[in-house]
Scaffold this active site. Structure first.
Site, PDB file in Angstrom:
ATOM      1  N   HIS A  30       3.133  -8.131  -5.257  1.00  0.00           N
ATOM      2  CA  HIS A  30       4.397  -8.035  -5.995  1.00  0.00           C
ATOM      3  C   HIS A  30       5.324  -9.247  -5.819  1.00  0.00           C
ATOM      4  O   HIS A  30       6.460  -9.160  -5.391  1.00  0.00           O
ATOM      5  CB  HIS A  30       5.114  -6.692  -5.836  1.00  0.00           C
ATOM      6  CG  HIS A  30       5.430  -6.204  -4.437  1.00  0.00           C
ATOM      7  ND1 HIS A  30       6.128  -6.930  -3.527  1.00  0.00           N
ATOM      8  CD2 HIS A  30       5.173  -5.012  -3.844  1.00  0.00           C
ATOM      9  CE1 HIS A  30       6.292  -6.211  -2.426  1.00  0.00           C
ATOM     10  NE2 HIS A  30       5.711  -5.051  -2.590  1.00  0.00           N
TER      11      HIS A  30
ATOM     12  N   HIS B 151       2.606   6.317   4.181  1.00  0.00           N
ATOM     13  CA  HIS B 151       3.399   5.580   3.184  1.00  0.00           C
ATOM     14  C   HIS B 151       2.697   5.697   1.837  1.00  0.00           C
ATOM     15  O   HIS B 151       1.469   5.622   1.772  1.00  0.00           O
ATOM     16  CB  HIS B 151       3.478   4.117   3.643  1.00  0.00           C
ATOM     17  CG  HIS B 151       4.256   3.190   2.780  1.00  0.00           C
ATOM     18  ND1 HIS B 151       5.301   3.594   1.971  1.00  0.00           N
ATOM     19  CD2 HIS B 151       4.155   1.829   2.592  1.00  0.00           C
ATOM     20  CE1 HIS B 151       5.797   2.533   1.339  1.00  0.00           C
ATOM     21  NE2 HIS B 151       5.115   1.465   1.691  1.00  0.00           N
TER      22      HIS B 151
ATOM     23  N   GLU C  47       3.182   3.742  -1.012  1.00  0.00           N
ATOM     24  CA  GLU C  47       3.013   2.597  -1.903  1.00  0.00           C
ATOM     25  C   GLU C  47       1.533   2.480  -2.276  1.00  0.00           C
ATOM     26  O   GLU C  47       0.650   2.731  -1.442  1.00  0.00           O
ATOM     27  CB  GLU C  47       3.532   1.297  -1.247  1.00  0.00           C
ATOM     28  CG  GLU C  47       3.628   0.175  -2.269  1.00  0.00           C
ATOM     29  CD  GLU C  47       4.465  -1.030  -1.823  1.00  0.00           C
ATOM     30  OE1 GLU C  47       4.920  -1.080  -0.667  1.00  0.00           O
ATOM     31  OE2 GLU C  47       4.661  -1.929  -2.678  1.00  0.00           O
TER      32      GLU C  47
ATOM     33  N   ASP D   8      -0.736   0.376  -2.457  1.00  0.00           N
ATOM     34  CA  ASP D   8      -1.735  -0.334  -1.637  1.00  0.00           C
ATOM     35  C   ASP D   8      -2.292   0.573  -0.541  1.00  0.00           C
ATOM     36  O   ASP D   8      -3.336   0.277   0.036  1.00  0.00           O
ATOM     37  CB  ASP D   8      -1.166  -1.636  -1.047  1.00  0.00           C
ATOM     38  CG  ASP D   8       0.130  -1.458  -0.305  1.00  0.00           C
ATOM     39  OD1 ASP D   8       0.975  -0.647  -0.731  1.00  0.00           O
ATOM     40  OD2 ASP D   8       0.332  -2.146   0.718  1.00  0.00           O
TER      41      ASP D   8
ATOM     42  N   HIS E  78       8.633   0.818   5.013  1.00  0.00           N
ATOM     43  CA  HIS E  78       9.186  -0.083   4.025  1.00  0.00           C
ATOM     44  C   HIS E  78       9.923   0.622   2.894  1.00  0.00           C
ATOM     45  O   HIS E  78      10.800   0.038   2.256  1.00  0.00           O
ATOM     46  CB  HIS E  78       7.991  -0.900   3.510  1.00  0.00           C
ATOM     47  CG  HIS E  78       8.066  -1.680   2.294  1.00  0.00           C
ATOM     48  ND1 HIS E  78       7.060  -1.792   1.383  1.00  0.00           N
ATOM     49  CD2 HIS E  78       9.064  -2.458   1.824  1.00  0.00           C
ATOM     50  CE1 HIS E  78       7.401  -2.592   0.405  1.00  0.00           C
ATOM     51  NE2 HIS E  78       8.602  -3.018   0.655  1.00  0.00           N
TER      52      HIS E  78
ATOM     53  N   ASP F 277       3.340  -0.398   7.382  1.00  0.00           N
ATOM     54  CA  ASP F 277       3.697  -1.768   6.991  1.00  0.00           C
ATOM     55  C   ASP F 277       4.298  -2.592   8.144  1.00  0.00           C
ATOM     56  O   ASP F 277       4.155  -3.825   8.165  1.00  0.00           O
ATOM     57  CB  ASP F 277       4.704  -1.745   5.840  1.00  0.00           C
ATOM     58  CG  ASP F 277       4.039  -1.557   4.482  1.00  0.00           C
ATOM     59  OD1 ASP F 277       2.832  -1.807   4.357  1.00  0.00           O
ATOM     60  OD2 ASP F 277       4.744  -1.155   3.540  1.00  0.00           O
TER      61      ASP F 277
ATOM     62  N   TYR G 157       5.113 -12.208   6.362  1.00  0.00           N
ATOM     63  CA  TYR G 157       5.118 -10.819   5.880  1.00  0.00           C
ATOM     64  C   TYR G 157       6.506 -10.194   6.091  1.00  0.00           C
ATOM     65  O   TYR G 157       7.074  -9.567   5.195  1.00  0.00           O
ATOM     66  CB  TYR G 157       4.054 -10.020   6.638  1.00  0.00           C
ATOM     67  CG  TYR G 157       3.910  -8.600   6.174  1.00  0.00           C
ATOM     68  CD1 TYR G 157       2.956  -8.252   5.223  1.00  0.00           C
ATOM     69  CD2 TYR G 157       4.720  -7.592   6.681  1.00  0.00           C
ATOM     70  CE1 TYR G 157       2.827  -6.941   4.790  1.00  0.00           C
ATOM     71  CE2 TYR G 157       4.608  -6.288   6.254  1.00  0.00           C
ATOM     72  CZ  TYR G 157       3.649  -5.969   5.309  1.00  0.00           C
ATOM     73  OH  TYR G 157       3.535  -4.677   4.885  1.00  0.00           O
TER      74      TYR G 157
ATOM     75  N   HIS H 284      -1.846  -3.618   7.571  1.00  0.00           N
ATOM     76  CA  HIS H 284      -2.316  -4.874   6.979  1.00  0.00           C
ATOM     77  C   HIS H 284      -2.609  -5.861   8.109  1.00  0.00           C
ATOM     78  O   HIS H 284      -1.810  -5.987   9.049  1.00  0.00           O
ATOM     79  CB  HIS H 284      -1.242  -5.512   6.086  1.00  0.00           C
ATOM     80  CG  HIS H 284      -0.842  -4.674   4.898  1.00  0.00           C
ATOM     81  ND1 HIS H 284      -1.663  -4.457   3.827  1.00  0.00           N
ATOM     82  CD2 HIS H 284       0.306  -4.002   4.631  1.00  0.00           C
ATOM     83  CE1 HIS H 284      -1.041  -3.691   2.936  1.00  0.00           C
ATOM     84  NE2 HIS H 284       0.158  -3.394   3.399  1.00  0.00           N
TER      85      HIS H 284
END
Ligand code: FEO
Length: 401
Positions: free
Chosen positions: A24, A78, A80, A82, A148, A167, A195, A228
């Protein structure tokens, strides 16, 4: 398919996205991973999913770890995409006994994947203080709103003293190695910093609150498995990473100035080089980033790691160049704090670009220098003024020390 033992009964069963180059708007030259963790205890729990399309790779790793043994629990830290994009497919394949997430995640999952799908799941909302015994380990849940997104949550695996904070503490770094101590440490830390700058900088206050809360809860953390990048498992790595987060959330930065600019006919570029010279004359490190050749995510990273930054633009049609306009929009969203900042650049007859940069940075509440604008091309005297702007920026940065 290869999977990795993180420690005790925790296995990494995530996936590697070697080809991700844009997250993004954040350029990710080193790709990323979507990390998931399988806790193989008396009960089996899967923590986090992955991006849509990567489900089969994750499923192969899960089956490699536990065969056809049922998955008792799935934890969604989470929503999101991803992390949750492949969840509906994984739920179909794995048929977990129960799915646990925050109340906000429960609502968001229905909006992302449809009530028809989500209502078929045995979905339980959990919050801070809730625990899930698995046998030798207990999962402890800690709500982490805005780390996040509002739905975010950390999961702590008590027996293994391992924090799975989704995250937080992540990096966009694709590697066949799973641990920070197996890769170039500088690269891991640099990607953690990049990040934080591009994903988490707007949320410094809630992140600091979470760090404090974890301290108050007295959780012993021997390893951190983000969702990640690489896993931090050596005590010294965990200590350095947490220290870095304490710095970033406090907006502390090295004695450094970053110049972010673009140029039409080299006038703003000449000004940039003169300013950089002035910064260096004061003994302060200077980074220079031209937005037509470097990504704005690198500029955001350097702003996190600098006490001061100046933005240079020519004027185009009474405003800024499009590269600078995109950068201003991006940096406003990331909302850096406690920085010396300023605007400079060249114009033809009317001006407007420098004024726009000055106004937009001023609105962020930064410690602003007076803007510097020249017409057409900088004269020798104006280049001297640029050197002085660099020196003054450096002096202010040193005074922050
Ligand atoms: Fe890695 Fe906020 O998603």
């Amino acid at each position: 398919m290869e999977r990795f033992l993180v420690r005790d009964e925790i296995w990494w069963v995530g996936v590697i996205d070697w080809n991700l180059r844009d997250f993004h708007g954040y350029e990710t030259p080193r790709g990323t991973t979507y990390n998931s963790y399988l806790i193989l205890d008396e009960k089996v729990a899967l923590v986090d999913g992955c991006r849509e399309g990567f489900g089969p790779e994750m499923l192969a790793r899960i089956r490699g770890c536990c065969g056809l043994r049922p998955i008792d629990y799935m934890v969604i830290n989470h929503v999101e995409p991803d992390h949750s994009g492949a969840i509906p497919w994984l739920v179909e394949q794995l048929r977990p006994g129960r799915i646990l997430c925050t109340k906000r995640a429960k609502d968001a999952l229905a909006l992302y994947h449809g009530s028809d799908t989500v209502d078929r799941w045995d979905l339980q909302a959990v919050g801070t203080g809730d625990e899930l015994p698995l046998g030798r380990n207990t999962l402890q849940f800690i709500e982490a709103p805005m780390v996040h997104w509002p739905d975010s949550m950390f999961t702590y695996v008590s027996g293994s003293k391992t924090l799975l904070p989704n995250d937080a503490f992540g990096q966009h770094l694709a590697t066949s190695k799973r641990f920070a101590d197996e890769v170039d440490w500088y690269v891991a830390l640099e990607e953690a910093s990049t990040y934080y700058a591009n994903i988490l900088m707007p949320f410094g206050v809630p992140i600091r609150r979470m760090l404090d809360k974890i301290g108050e809860m007295g959780l012993e953390i021997e390893a951190i498995g983000p969702s990640h990048g690489v896993i931090w498992r050596r005590p010294e790595d965990v200590e350095r990473l947490v220290a870095a987060y304490l710095n970033w959330t406090s907006f502390n930065a090295p004695e450094r100035v970053t110049l972010v600019y673009d140029s039409m006919w080299h006038s703003t570029e000449k000004m940039t080089m003169a300013i950089a010279d002035g910064v260096a004359q004061e003994g302060v490190e200077c980074k220079v980033i031209k937005l037509s050749v470097s990504p704005r995510s690198e500029a955001a990273h350097q702003i996190l790691e600098s006490r001061g930054f100046l933005v240079g633009t020519p004027t185009l049609n009474n405003g800024v160049l499009p590269t600078i306009g995109g950068f201003l929009s991006y940096i406003k969203g990331l909302h850096p704090k406690a920085r010396v900042a300023g605007a400079y650049g060249s114009c033809g007859w009317a001006g407007g670009g420098v004024k726009q940069v000055d106004e937009e940075l001023r609105a962020l509440g930064l410690d602003m220098l007076e803007p510097l604008e020249v017409k057409y091309a900088p004269s020798d005297a104006q280049l001297d003024a640029c050197v002085e702007l660099g020196r003054e920026t450096a002096r202010r940065v040193k005074a922050m020390g």
